[in-house]
Enzyme design. Sequence first.
Site, PDB file in Angstrom:
ATOM      1  N   LYS A   2       0.814  -1.219   0.000  1.00  0.00           N
ATOM      2  CA  LYS A   2       0.000   0.000   0.000  1.00  0.00           C
ATOM      3  C   LYS A   2       0.848   1.270   0.000  1.00  0.00           C
ATOM      4  CE  LYS A   2      -4.257  -2.028   1.606  1.00  0.00           C
ATOM      5  NZ  LYS A   2      -3.824  -3.429   1.742  1.00  0.00           N
TER       6      LYS A   2
HETATM    7  C1  PLP Z   1      -4.414  -4.515   0.996  1.00  0.00           C
HETATM    8  C2  PLP Z   1      -3.639  -5.764   0.857  1.00  0.00           C
HETATM    9  C3  PLP Z   1      -3.981  -6.771  -0.077  1.00  0.00           C
HETATM   10  C4  PLP Z   1      -5.216  -6.681  -0.948  1.00  0.00           C
HETATM   11  O1  PLP Z   1      -5.145  -5.678  -1.924  1.00  0.00           O
HETATM   12  P1  PLP Z   1      -6.483  -5.151  -2.615  1.00  0.00           P
HETATM   13  O2  PLP Z   1      -6.060  -3.970  -3.409  1.00  0.00           O
HETATM   14  O3  PLP Z   1      -7.407  -4.786  -1.487  1.00  0.00           O
HETATM   15  O4  PLP Z   1      -7.023  -6.242  -3.447  1.00  0.00           O
HETATM   16  C5  PLP Z   1      -3.188  -7.888  -0.163  1.00  0.00           C
HETATM   17  N1  PLP Z   1      -2.110  -8.049   0.639  1.00  0.00           N
HETATM   18  C6  PLP Z   1      -1.749  -7.116   1.542  1.00  0.00           C
HETATM   19  C7  PLP Z   1      -0.572  -7.364   2.404  1.00  0.00           C
HETATM   20  C8  PLP Z   1      -2.482  -5.934   1.679  1.00  0.00           C
HETATM   21  O5  PLP Z   1      -2.128  -5.022   2.588  1.00  0.00           O
END
Ligand code: PLP
Length: 511
Positions: free
Chosen positions: A120
Amino acid sequence: MSQTYRSTRSSSPDTISFEEAIIQGLATDGGLFIPPVIPQVSTETLFSQWSKLSFQDLAFEIMKLYISSKEIPHEDLRKLISKSYSTFRSEKVTPVVEKLVEGENINILELFHGPTYAFKDVALQFVGNLFEYFLTRHNAASENKKQITVVGATSGDTGSAAIYGLRGKKDISVFILYPTGRISPIQEQQMTTVEDSNVQTLSVKGTFDNCQDIVKAIFADKEFNTKHNVGAVNSINWARILAQITYYFYSFFQLNSTGSSSKKIKFVVPSGNFGDILAGYFAKKMGLPIEKLIIATNENDILDRFLKSGTYERSDDVKVTLSPAMDILISSNFERLLWYLARENLAADINNKDEEAGKILNGWFTELKTKGKFTVDPKIIKSALVDFDSESVSNAETIETIKSFYEKSSNHYVLDPHTAVGVTVAYKEKAKCNDSQGLEYICLSTAHPAKFADAVNKALSGFTAYSFEKDVLPEELAKLATLPKKLKFIEKADIKLVETAIEEELAKMEL
Ligand SMILES: *Cc1c(COP(=O)(O)O)cnc(C)c1O
């Protein structure tokens, strides 16, 4: 070129600017903002120019197709990008680790080299700078000084990426609520050891749902909201998707820089809210010749069920899994894909296709709200399957994959549980499809394994040579345990207590 935006649920021809889409986040009709036309890049441009660019230069080429230079001059956009990725530990920002297992076509795209060791960061480092840019410009031109109070709830992982995206930003404060004692020590340390005065964590006695309900109630509290200009940086913000498109191009070029058609690439993406993989869809639609985008879900498998049945149906309860960042009931960004699918399947003689697609989406999501599900025409699924495939993965399989990958990879590579869901799906896909010659998988690695110690240790503690502290935990994260914590304890999950705490802290922040 599409540099204006509209809501997925709108049946009006009106569009809005990039800045409005970013600052507003969610449309007033409940829909999500999308660029109705996806910009195209020629094969010639891709493989004679873009394939040679750095991550930052590539991000610039992509983003300028979606943001008018009248809104953000190119020079400013370049600076925003450069600042956002200067916080990453890897020179490549998102490097691909190739062929970890001898004789196998599995490659790992490491997205966790940002400040909080999670994917993120790729989006939120950029979004933080973008918010600050728009606010600073507004405040320089207007008597009416604007400040934003970002409020969010986290069950662990997203909170720290938001905090690190917004720390120290001018005219922005950030308050993150989390359930006391229900997030991992490392997650709590990451959030509470940030010293910047515009950041405050609120440890709320209660559950994650309590925290989320309080945040929703704060957004609905008109008086508080108007007074403090409450904002969000959640996963539906368009700027997050936009920032993520870059690594699909960049990693593709690392494995296939010439566009050779004998080297096909499938991406496997651990998915929750569908933000990460949706960026891959944009890359593919822009012209990057991706063979397939494969959705990997844990036991919260609404997406996998939809692609197999044509019915989008929320389950009653969210399942608690080893990959908690993917524990969702509804996959919010999926609505964006549905808009493009609905539009593409309209009869050829329909004139106002954007408006018609908005009407269809509005119908589906009204049904979801009232009946808990909706079913689409089989032709919609057929077009989705041109670009996507999907599989779901159990907790037991997740553990097994962390274990087997550690055993057979060079240097005993440790997968985090989210990444392991993706890698499991890659093996399932291999078994299903009989890989053709020259096919490569790129599995997106969404978190550093140190962030999910319990799952990783559960899988690996049986190996005598394995040590979490020595093999997994980076020094930078280990050090957090020794730093002072800054948090405010809220002794009851109550909106008034939280609002009062926010006002007290805001007064002290002197933004
Ligand atoms: C947020 C997240 C995901 C999922 O991503 P999306 O964009 O919500 O599909 C997968 N793995 C981790 C570690 C995350 O923080």
